[in-house]
Design an enzyme around this catalytic site. Sequence first.
Site, mmCIF file in Angstrom:
data_model
loop_
_atom_site.group_PDB
_atom_site.id
_atom_site.type_symbol
_atom_site.label_atom_id
_atom_site.label_comp_id
_atom_site.label_asym_id
_atom_site.label_seq_id
_atom_site.Cartn_x
_atom_site.Cartn_y
_atom_site.Cartn_z
ATOM 1 N N LYS A 111 0.821 -1.218 0.000
ATOM 2 C CA LYS A 111 0.000 0.000 0.000
ATOM 3 C C LYS A 111 0.850 1.262 0.000
ATOM 4 O O LYS A 111 0.445 2.282 -0.549
ATOM 5 C CB LYS A 111 -0.956 0.011 1.196
ATOM 6 C CG LYS A 111 -2.129 -0.944 1.051
ATOM 7 C CD LYS A 111 -3.218 -0.604 2.045
ATOM 8 C CE LYS A 111 -4.418 -1.530 1.887
ATOM 9 N NZ LYS A 111 -5.451 -1.225 2.876
ATOM 10 N N LYS A 192 -7.995 -12.720 -8.308
ATOM 11 C CA LYS A 192 -9.153 -12.639 -7.416
ATOM 12 C C LYS A 192 -10.066 -11.488 -7.847
ATOM 13 O O LYS A 192 -9.573 -10.429 -8.226
ATOM 14 C CB LYS A 192 -8.634 -12.340 -6.001
ATOM 15 C CG LYS A 192 -9.148 -13.254 -4.941
ATOM 16 C CD LYS A 192 -8.399 -13.040 -3.647
ATOM 17 C CE LYS A 192 -9.053 -11.972 -2.773
ATOM 18 N NZ LYS A 192 -8.487 -11.926 -1.419
ATOM 19 N N LYS A 195 -12.112 -5.083 -5.524
ATOM 20 C CA LYS A 195 -12.844 -3.821 -5.525
ATOM 21 C C LYS A 195 -12.256 -2.812 -6.501
ATOM 22 O O LYS A 195 -12.892 -1.838 -6.828
ATOM 23 C CB LYS A 195 -12.774 -3.189 -4.129
ATOM 24 C CG LYS A 195 -13.628 -3.868 -3.092
ATOM 25 C CD LYS A 195 -13.480 -3.164 -1.745
ATOM 26 C CE LYS A 195 -14.183 -3.954 -0.641
ATOM 27 N NZ LYS A 195 -14.003 -3.376 0.679
#
Length: 326
Positions: A111, A192, A195
């Site tokens: 991140k 996967k 979002k």
Amino acid sequence: MTRVFSGIQPTGELHLGNHLGAVRNWVRMQHETDAVFCVVDLHALTMPKTPGEVRSATLHLSQLLLASGLDPELCILFVQSHVREHTECAWLMECNVSFGELSRMTQFKEKSERQRFISSGLFTYPALQAADILLYDTNEVPVGDDQRQHIEVTRDIAERFNSRYGPTFVLPEAVIPAAGARVMDLQHPTNKMSKSADSPQGTVGVLDEPTAIEKKFKRAVTDNDNEVRYDPDSKPGVSNLLSIFAAATGGDPNELASGYTQYGRLKVDTAEAVIEMLTPIQQRFAELEADPAETARLLAVGADKAREIASATISRAKANIGILEG
Ligand code: TRP
């Protein structure tokens, strides 16, 4: 009874992967365990947010969770910032985890790579997560594989605290769903479903309109050998459709495969099963959205119950450290 705790960040819409991989398990667990679920709005602040963004996302996600079947009579559902003990306990956690341990967190490394402003909250994120978990004497933490390291560090903090100050916290365990239970992106079936906005056609939102859902399934990536078979390694696209179909209907992907000879038919039927599963959720969501006061009432009930447990734990922790009572 086993105490289960899990948290979800109010960022982005819920998608089919969140629903089948997490939320639906939570709905089941509320019947079988002593379950506590938390919308972790303070964790969302570790990344830059515009004024009001977190409030509306928190309300929206809470309504989606209620619409999905979380029942405040059966579980505790609350918003992290409504229970001040979380931030208080996070400080105690920060003082019992090292700079080195936090520096090794892969989620922080990932991140922070993409950020210009790296908040120190992003760095100490796992300490707040440890507080979330340890405040509730949690036995099991159902999470995705990406959270394994955060649960490990939570255990390490609990062990260190207990050995420094005496028995205080219960050691939690991560409960991670099997790899086959994961929902993959319809356009990139080896990734996967997520979002991120990179693949809107590959991600099915829980609130997507039926026509949009049909379209996304029709365009789902398969392969060109035209054989309907469940084989995630060599046929990721078709296998993803079969496992979504199976999850939505309670069937078995191998058995479902034997009923199909064409990808087209499989796509149509999978879309239909997903629409059937999501329609009642969308209807309940519309009702809750029209009545925000009712959502606020339900969340206040959850926060009261959560606070009762959390305040006892934080008092115990402070007493064991030996902090002068005020
Ligand atoms: N870090 C978790 C995630 O990104 C969210 C979370 C915060 C959480 N606190 C938690 C999950 C406590 C489980 C338990 O998914």
